[in-house]
Design an enzyme around this catalytic site. Structure first.
Site, PDB file in Angstrom:
ATOM      1  N   HIS A 206     -24.054   4.646  45.852  1.00 21.78           N
ATOM      2  CA  HIS A 206     -24.830   3.918  44.839  1.00 21.78           C
ATOM      3  C   HIS A 206     -25.402   4.883  43.800  1.00 21.78           C
ATOM      4  O   HIS A 206     -25.512   4.552  42.621  1.00 21.78           O
ATOM      5  CB  HIS A 206     -25.954   3.130  45.508  1.00 21.78           C
TER       6      HIS A 206
ATOM      7  N   ASP B 121     -30.146  -0.974  40.751  1.00 23.93           N
ATOM      8  CA  ASP B 121     -29.034  -1.362  41.611  1.00 23.93           C
ATOM      9  C   ASP B 121     -29.230  -2.838  41.973  1.00 23.93           C
ATOM     10  O   ASP B 121     -30.352  -3.282  42.240  1.00 23.93           O
ATOM     11  CB  ASP B 121     -29.041  -0.509  42.875  1.00 23.93           C
TER      12      ASP B 121
ATOM     13  N   SER C 227     -14.558   5.286  46.335  1.00 25.78           N
ATOM     14  CA  SER C 227     -13.339   5.977  46.775  1.00 25.78           C
ATOM     15  C   SER C 227     -12.100   5.200  46.354  1.00 25.78           C
ATOM     16  O   SER C 227     -11.103   5.772  45.905  1.00 25.78           O
ATOM     17  CB  SER C 227     -13.351   6.154  48.295  1.00 25.78           C
ATOM     18  N   THR C 228     -12.160   3.878  46.492  1.00 27.53           N
ATOM     19  CA  THR C 228     -11.017   3.039  46.120  1.00 27.53           C
ATOM     20  C   THR C 228     -10.709   3.201  44.620  1.00 27.53           C
ATOM     21  O   THR C 228      -9.561   3.415  44.227  1.00 27.53           O
ATOM     22  CB  THR C 228     -11.328   1.555  46.460  1.00 27.53           C
TER      23      THR C 228
ATOM     24  N   TRP D 275     -16.141   1.401  47.655  1.00 30.31           N
ATOM     25  CA  TRP D 275     -15.616   1.007  46.342  1.00 30.31           C
ATOM     26  C   TRP D 275     -15.387   2.217  45.425  1.00 30.31           C
ATOM     27  O   TRP D 275     -14.411   2.265  44.680  1.00 30.31           O
ATOM     28  CB  TRP D 275     -16.532  -0.028  45.669  1.00 30.31           C
TER      29      TRP D 275
HETATM   30  N1  UDP Z   1     -17.383  12.025  48.108  1.00 26.83           N
HETATM   31  C1  UDP Z   1     -17.477  13.352  47.809  1.00 26.83           C
HETATM   32  N2  UDP Z   1     -16.993  14.235  48.728  1.00 26.83           N
HETATM   33  C2  UDP Z   1     -16.438  13.877  49.900  1.00 26.83           C
HETATM   34  C3  UDP Z   1     -16.345  12.500  50.191  1.00 26.83           C
HETATM   35  C4  UDP Z   1     -16.832  11.595  49.275  1.00 26.83           C
HETATM   36  O1  UDP Z   1     -17.968  13.759  46.746  1.00 26.83           O
HETATM   37  O2  UDP Z   1     -16.047  14.759  50.670  1.00 26.83           O
HETATM   38  C5  UDP Z   1     -17.897  11.046  47.107  1.00 26.83           C
HETATM   39  C6  UDP Z   1     -16.780  10.193  46.572  1.00 26.83           C
HETATM   40  O3  UDP Z   1     -16.172  10.843  45.463  1.00 26.83           O
HETATM   41  C7  UDP Z   1     -17.479   8.888  46.206  1.00 26.83           C
HETATM   42  C8  UDP Z   1     -18.663   8.851  47.169  1.00 26.83           C
HETATM   43  O4  UDP Z   1     -18.789  10.136  47.740  1.00 26.83           O
HETATM   44  O5  UDP Z   1     -17.932   8.924  44.863  1.00 26.83           O
HETATM   45  C9  UDP Z   1     -18.480   7.841  48.296  1.00 26.83           C
HETATM   46  O6  UDP Z   1     -18.676   6.557  47.829  1.00 26.83           O
HETATM   47  P1  UDP Z   1     -17.893   5.314  48.429  1.00 26.83           P
HETATM   48  O7  UDP Z   1     -18.352   4.109  47.690  1.00 26.83           O
HETATM   49  O8  UDP Z   1     -16.443   5.563  48.413  1.00 26.83           O
HETATM   50  O9  UDP Z   1     -18.294   5.260  49.943  1.00 26.83           O
HETATM   51  P2  UDP Z   1     -19.698   5.310  50.727  1.00 26.83           P
HETATM   52  O10 UDP Z   1     -20.006   6.737  50.904  1.00 26.83           O
HETATM   53  O11 UDP Z   1     -20.701   4.576  49.906  1.00 26.83           O
HETATM   54  O12 UDP Z   1     -19.372   4.619  52.013  1.00 26.83           O
END
Ligand code: UDP
Length: 466
Positions: free
Chosen positions: A27, A125, A369-370, A367
């Site tokens: 977020h 948010d 990552s997707t 979202w």
């Molecule tokens: N991310 C990162 N390094 C990592 C893994 C994830 O910088 O090793 C970042 C990724 O680029 C994304 C965020 O963490 O912007 C994860 O957000 P996402 O919505 O995919 O998943 P959440 O962590 O909220 O479950």
């Protein structure tokens, strides 16, 4: 990055916008990206944030920050992990504990801005639903940033597990549920997908109901998506939500998420990727919040050992329940894998996905990552864990057909087959071609005249008139 974004900073100075992110990585990243975008459009930026997961101020010398107490320590002991598999509980708690400190902070900021009207609006948010009442009382327009997809927001509105509809299949006891059946109200999903979303439909349902209600009462919704990806859902939202919607994403295309990373990113891994053949490496990460069990972790390890292809695996500390880091790795793992595989605690994900050596992303389908995978044209293997992830994964595998869903969880044979389908089979080539087309659409939408570019212009004009 290649966007039609043009800085108006030197031409025009606009009013101040106050932004308030939910304190989780998925977020914080899009909210700070949005703040940077609005700053390039001439707006002054203030970020209100909780003490928990505070952003690094020094990475944003052009913003001002106000920190509020979230009383997080009072509930920390109740939750084995944060956010726990009961995300609704924690989110509702934050929506209660932040009311007083946030109201005081916002009142103070409004009082400080001696020029009446010098603050254009508040952008929170969407998950901070309590802020609508505060904004109404203080007569400040509130817009929201919805960090999840349009499609998952439409699904939340109709899923019977959350709306408690009488004839819902979810009224059955868990033993009587047919997990493979489709959900009549949202046929893309199977019952098992919905069961995965939360262990506590009551607290999560309460959270979602309030979030949707206060989104509808807001002055506008900013979506981290682009029109061409989710056109049917955008139509539904425009019909059901009275306020204007702005699809200006993907936000990560304007500004990288590196500066808002809460964990230090291991950048050394990029030089290892430089030594690998094009599209040969499997990148594995389950994001910042999901957790897996020890036996699931071992199945992942065996899947990666057996597939025989190079991989980069992000094992976040405590991602394995009950383990600090790599304690449960099979003994022969390191010896068998050698230099073919690398494990890091956290990496610069966008750079990894953009690297020519990366061939596939095995993801939990958060979202961000997707979207980041779509932006770089990298097909996916999907292992959704909770909240919106099962919905995102269904869109990836069944609607956009740019990935393979691991339907039955973590099991080494299934893992190997899914990775093989994406990395080696003709089917994988077709997915790669489809996601390459989506990547092109992303780029077009951000260029001058493209849908996201136009939507951003509309947003800037709209905020300027609030
Ligand atoms: N991310 C990162 N390094 C990592 C893994 C994830 O910088 O090793 C970042 C990724 O680029 C994304 C965020 O963490 O912007 C994860 O957000 P996402 O919505 O995919 O998943 P959440 O962590 O909220 O479950």
């Amino acid at each position: 990055m290649e966007t039609g974004l043009r800085s108006t900073q030197t031409r025009e100075t606009r009013r101040r916008i106050i932004l308030f992110p939910l304190p989780f990585q998925g977020h914080i990243n899009p909210m700070l990206q949005l703040a940077n975008i609005l700053h390039t459009q001439g707006f002054k930026i203030t970020i209100i944030h909780t003490e928990y997961n505070a952003p690094t101020h020094s990475n944003y010398p052009h913003f001002t920050f106000s920190s509020i107490s979230d009383r997080f320590h009072e509930i920390e002991h109740q939750l084995p992990t944060i956010p726990s598999p009961d995300p609704g509980h924690f989110l509702n708690y934050l929506n209660r504990s932040c009311v007083d400190p946030f109201t005081d902070c916002l009142t103070g900021l409004l009082a400080e801005s001696n020029n009446k009207g010098s603050i254009a609006c508040l952008i929170t948010d969407a998950g901070f639903y309590f802020t609508q009442a505060v904004a109404d009382t203080l007569k400040l327009p509130r817009m929201v940033l919805r960090t999840g997809s349009l499609s998952c927001t439409t699904a939340y509105g109709v899923l019977p597990i959350f709306s408690k509809s009488k004839n819902s299949c979810f009224n059955l006891t868990t033993e009587d549920l047919d997990y493979e059946a489709t959900v009549p109200e949202f046929p893309l999903l199977k019952v098992k997908d919905v069961m995965k979303m939360t262990i506590n439909p009551k607290s999560y349902g309460y959270f979602l109901t309030n979030m949707l209600k206060e989104m509808k009462s807001s002055s506008g919704i900013i979506w981290n998506t682009f029109k061409e990806l989710e056109e049917p859902s955008l139509k539904t939202i425009c019909q059901e939500f009275p306020c204007p919607s702005f699809t200006i994403g993907p936000l990560n295309k304007y500004f990288s998420s590196s500066s808002s990373s809460l964990i230090e990113q291991d950048k050394t891994i990029l030089s290892w990727l430089d030594t690998q053949a094009p599209k040969s490496v499997i990148y594995v990460s389950f994001g910042s919040a999901a957790q897996i069990t020890k036996s699931e972790f071992q199945e992942v390890a065996h899947g990666l050992m057996n597939i025989g292809l190079p991989f980069l695996w992000v094992v976040r500390p405590r991602v394995v329940r009950g383990s600090e880091w790599l304690e449960s790795l099979p003994e022969r793992f390191q010896k068998e894998v050698g230099d073919r595989g690398h494990i890091v605690k956290w990496c610069p994900q966008q750079d990894v996905l953009a690297h020519p050596a990366t061939g596939c992303f095995w993801t939990h389908n958060g979202w961000n990552s997707t979207l980041e995978s779509i932006c770089e044209g990298v097909p996916m293997v999907c292992s959704p864990c909770f909240t919106d992830q099962p919905i995102n994964a269904r869109y990836v595998s069944d609607v956009w057909k740019i990935g393979v869903l691991l339907e039955d969880g973590f099991e080494r044979k299934g893992i190997q087959m899914a990775l093989r389908r994406v990395m080696m089979d003709k089917e994988g080539e077709e997915m790669r071609e489809r996601i390459r087309c989506l990547k092109e659409k992303v780029n077009l939408s951000l260029k001058k005249g493209g849908s996201s570019h136009q939507s951003l212009k509309r947003l800037v004009d709209y905020i300027s008139l609030l």
